[in-house]
Write a protein that holds these residues in place. Structure first.
Motif, PDB file in Angstrom:
ATOM      1  N   THR A  93       0.839  -1.197   0.000  1.00 32.46           N
ATOM      2  CA  THR A  93       0.000   0.000   0.000  1.00 32.46           C
ATOM      3  C   THR A  93       0.872   1.243   0.000  1.00 32.46           C
ATOM      4  N   ASP A  94       0.271   2.359  -0.354  1.00 32.86           N
ATOM      5  CA  ASP A  94       0.997   3.621  -0.374  1.00 32.86           C
ATOM      6  C   ASP A  94       1.257   4.135   1.044  1.00 32.86           C
ATOM      7  N   TYR A  95       0.524   3.642   2.022  1.00 35.77           N
ATOM      8  CA  TYR A  95       0.720   3.989   3.428  1.00 35.77           C
ATOM      9  C   TYR A  95       1.080   2.696   4.148  1.00 35.77           C
ATOM     10  N   LEU A  96       2.297   2.584   4.645  1.00 32.43           N
ATOM     11  CA  LEU A  96       2.819   1.321   5.169  1.00 32.43           C
ATOM     12  C   LEU A  96       2.489   1.048   6.630  1.00 32.43           C
ATOM     13  N   HIS A  97       1.794   1.951   7.293  1.00 34.20           N
ATOM     14  CA  HIS A  97       1.418   1.719   8.685  1.00 34.20           C
ATOM     15  C   HIS A  97       0.001   1.150   8.767  1.00 34.20           C
ATOM     16  N   LEU A  98      -0.290   0.225   7.869  1.00 35.35           N
ATOM     17  CA  LEU A  98      -1.541  -0.529   7.852  1.00 35.35           C
ATOM     18  C   LEU A  98      -1.205  -2.001   8.052  1.00 35.35           C
ATOM     19  N   THR A  99      -2.171  -2.773   8.504  1.00 33.84           N
ATOM     20  CA  THR A  99      -1.912  -4.188   8.751  1.00 33.84           C
ATOM     21  C   THR A  99      -2.036  -5.014   7.476  1.00 33.84           C
ATOM     22  N   VAL A 100      -1.301  -6.114   7.457  1.00 33.53           N
ATOM     23  CA  VAL A 100      -1.330  -7.046   6.329  1.00 33.53           C
ATOM     24  C   VAL A 100      -2.758  -7.556   6.105  1.00 33.53           C
ATOM     25  N   GLY A 101      -3.395  -8.029   7.158  1.00 35.76           N
ATOM     26  CA  GLY A 101      -4.756  -8.561   7.029  1.00 35.76           C
ATOM     27  C   GLY A 101      -5.750  -7.517   6.560  1.00 35.76           C
ATOM     28  N   GLY A 102      -5.605  -6.295   7.046  1.00 33.38           N
ATOM     29  CA  GLY A 102      -6.534  -5.229   6.662  1.00 33.38           C
ATOM     30  C   GLY A 102      -6.463  -4.892   5.187  1.00 33.38           C
ATOM     31  N   THR A 103      -5.251  -4.753   4.662  1.00 33.81           N
ATOM     32  CA  THR A 103      -5.139  -4.401   3.242  1.00 33.81           C
ATOM     33  C   THR A 103      -5.507  -5.586   2.347  1.00 33.81           C
ATOM     34  N   LEU A 104      -5.163  -6.801   2.770  1.00 28.68           N
ATOM     35  CA  LEU A 104      -5.526  -7.966   1.956  1.00 28.68           C
ATOM     36  C   LEU A 104      -7.036  -8.159   1.905  1.00 28.68           C
ATOM     37  N   SER A 105      -7.746  -7.763   2.964  1.00 27.55           N
ATOM     38  CA  SER A 105      -9.205  -7.913   2.971  1.00 27.55           C
ATOM     39  C   SER A 105      -9.871  -7.001   1.956  1.00 27.55           C
ATOM     40  N   ASN A 106      -9.130  -6.016   1.453  1.00 24.24           N
ATOM     41  CA  ASN A 106      -9.645  -5.097   0.429  1.00 24.24           C
ATOM     42  C   ASN A 106      -8.843  -5.191  -0.863  1.00 24.24           C
ATOM     43  N   ALA A 107      -8.167  -6.297  -1.069  1.00 24.59           N
ATOM     44  CA  ALA A 107      -7.353  -6.608  -2.245  1.00 24.59           C
ATOM     45  C   ALA A 107      -5.965  -5.975  -2.196  1.00 24.59           C
ATOM     46  N   GLY A 108      -5.802  -4.822  -1.568  1.00 20.03           N
ATOM     47  CA  GLY A 108      -4.490  -4.180  -1.479  1.00 20.03           C
ATOM     48  C   GLY A 108      -4.084  -3.498  -2.764  1.00 20.03           C
ATOM     49  N   VAL A 109      -4.934  -2.643  -3.279  1.00 17.09           N
ATOM     50  CA  VAL A 109      -4.649  -1.917  -4.512  1.00 17.09           C
ATOM     51  C   VAL A 109      -3.741  -0.733  -4.186  1.00 17.09           C
ATOM     52  N   SER A 110      -2.693  -0.573  -4.981  1.00 18.17           N
ATOM     53  CA  SER A 110      -1.739   0.508  -4.723  1.00 18.17           C
ATOM     54  C   SER A 110      -1.103   0.975  -6.031  1.00 18.17           C
ATOM     55  N   GLY A 111      -0.062   1.799  -5.898  1.00 16.86           N
ATOM     56  CA  GLY A 111       0.651   2.315  -7.062  1.00 16.86           C
ATOM     57  C   GLY A 111       1.379   1.244  -7.850  1.00 16.86           C
ATOM     58  N   GLN A 112       1.693   0.098  -7.235  1.00 18.93           N
ATOM     59  CA  GLN A 112       2.383  -0.987  -7.940  1.00 18.93           C
ATOM     60  C   GLN A 112       1.408  -1.955  -8.617  1.00 18.93           C
ATOM     61  N   THR A 113       0.113  -1.770  -8.428  1.00 12.81           N
ATOM     62  CA  THR A 113      -0.880  -2.705  -8.945  1.00 12.81           C
ATOM     63  C   THR A 113      -0.804  -2.855 -10.457  1.00 12.81           C
ATOM     64  N   PHE A 114      -0.546  -1.770 -11.172  1.00 13.21           N
ATOM     65  CA  PHE A 114      -0.527  -1.852 -12.637  1.00 13.21           C
ATOM     66  C   PHE A 114       0.554  -2.804 -13.139  1.00 13.21           C
ATOM     67  N   ARG A 115       1.620  -2.981 -12.366  1.00 10.98           N
ATOM     68  CA  ARG A 115       2.730  -3.825 -12.787  1.00 10.98           C
ATOM     69  C   ARG A 115       2.700  -5.218 -12.149  1.00 10.98           C
ATOM     70  N   HIS A 116       2.387  -5.284 -10.859  1.00 11.04           N
ATOM     71  CA  HIS A 116       2.478  -6.549 -10.120  1.00 11.04           C
ATOM     72  C   HIS A 116       1.138  -7.070  -9.616  1.00 11.04           C
ATOM     73  N   GLY A 117       0.052  -6.396  -9.939  1.00  7.58           N
ATOM     74  CA  GLY A 117      -1.254  -6.793  -9.434  1.00  7.58           C
ATOM     75  C   GLY A 117      -1.454  -6.303  -8.012  1.00  7.58           C
ATOM     76  N   PRO A 118      -2.666  -6.430  -7.495  1.00  5.90           N
ATOM     77  CA  PRO A 118      -2.906  -6.027  -6.110  1.00  5.90           C
ATOM     78  C   PRO A 118      -2.187  -6.975  -5.148  1.00  5.90           C
ATOM     79  N   GLN A 119      -2.060  -6.575  -3.908  1.00  7.88           N
ATOM     80  CA  GLN A 119      -1.370  -7.402  -2.916  1.00  7.88           C
ATOM     81  C   GLN A 119      -1.916  -8.827  -2.883  1.00  7.88           C
ATOM     82  N   ILE A 120      -3.206  -8.973  -2.918  1.00  9.51           N
ATOM     83  CA  ILE A 120      -3.823 -10.300  -2.779  1.00  9.51           C
ATOM     84  C   ILE A 120      -3.386 -11.234  -3.909  1.00  9.51           C
ATOM     85  N   SER A 121      -3.013 -10.704  -5.072  1.00  8.51           N
ATOM     86  CA  SER A 121      -2.544 -11.529  -6.189  1.00  8.51           C
ATOM     87  C   SER A 121      -1.135 -12.060  -5.960  1.00  8.51           C
ATOM     88  N   ASN A 122      -0.457 -11.542  -4.957  1.00  9.46           N
ATOM     89  CA  ASN A 122       0.907 -11.953  -4.653  1.00  9.46           C
ATOM     90  C   ASN A 122       0.992 -12.784  -3.376  1.00  9.46           C
TER      91      ASN A 122
END
Length: 116
Positions: free
Chosen positions: A76-105
């Motif tokens: 995520t663009d803000y790193l003081h979030l929990t792993v579970g919290g961002t994964l529960s919302n797919a984890g879309v960020s600035g790197q998504t266009f290249r590597h997919g959302p967090q949940i895809s990794n």
């Protein structure tokens, strides 16, 4: 509570949730930050991966992986979030266009529902 009553339980990291996802009106909210005490492990082999609990902050994951010359593909663009919290919302960020959302990794998830 009666025999057929239900109790709503919500997991809450740092509370940056969508649509009140980390709230439970009349229920119980569990602070997932307590899971940070679970030992995070970095496995730097040929296919590197990290074992981290849902309550772990992304900043801690990044700092730990950098010690091995590694970094998550997508965070995520803000790193003081929990792993579970961002994964529960797919984890879309600035790197998504290249590597997919967090949940895809994610290779594997263990989901605890609290149900019998």
């Amino acid at each position: 509570m009666g025999e057929h009553s239900t109790l709503t339980v919500a997991a809450r990291g740092h509370g940056h949730s969508l649509y009140g996802q980390s709230q439970a009106a009349g229920g119980i909210v569990i602070r997932m930050e307590s899971l940070q005490s679970v030992k995070m492990q970095v496995h730097p082999g040929a296919s590197p991966y990290v074992d981290a609990s849902g309550g772990e902050l992304w900043i801690n994951v990044l700092n730990k992986t950098l010690k091995y010359g590694l970094a998550p593909k997508s965070w995520t663009d803000y790193l003081h979030l929990t792993v579970g919290g961002t994964l529960s919302n797919a984890g879309v960020s600035g790197q998504t266009f290249r590597h997919g959302p967090q949940i895809s990794n994610v290779n594997e998830l263990e989901i605890v529902t609290g149900m019998n």
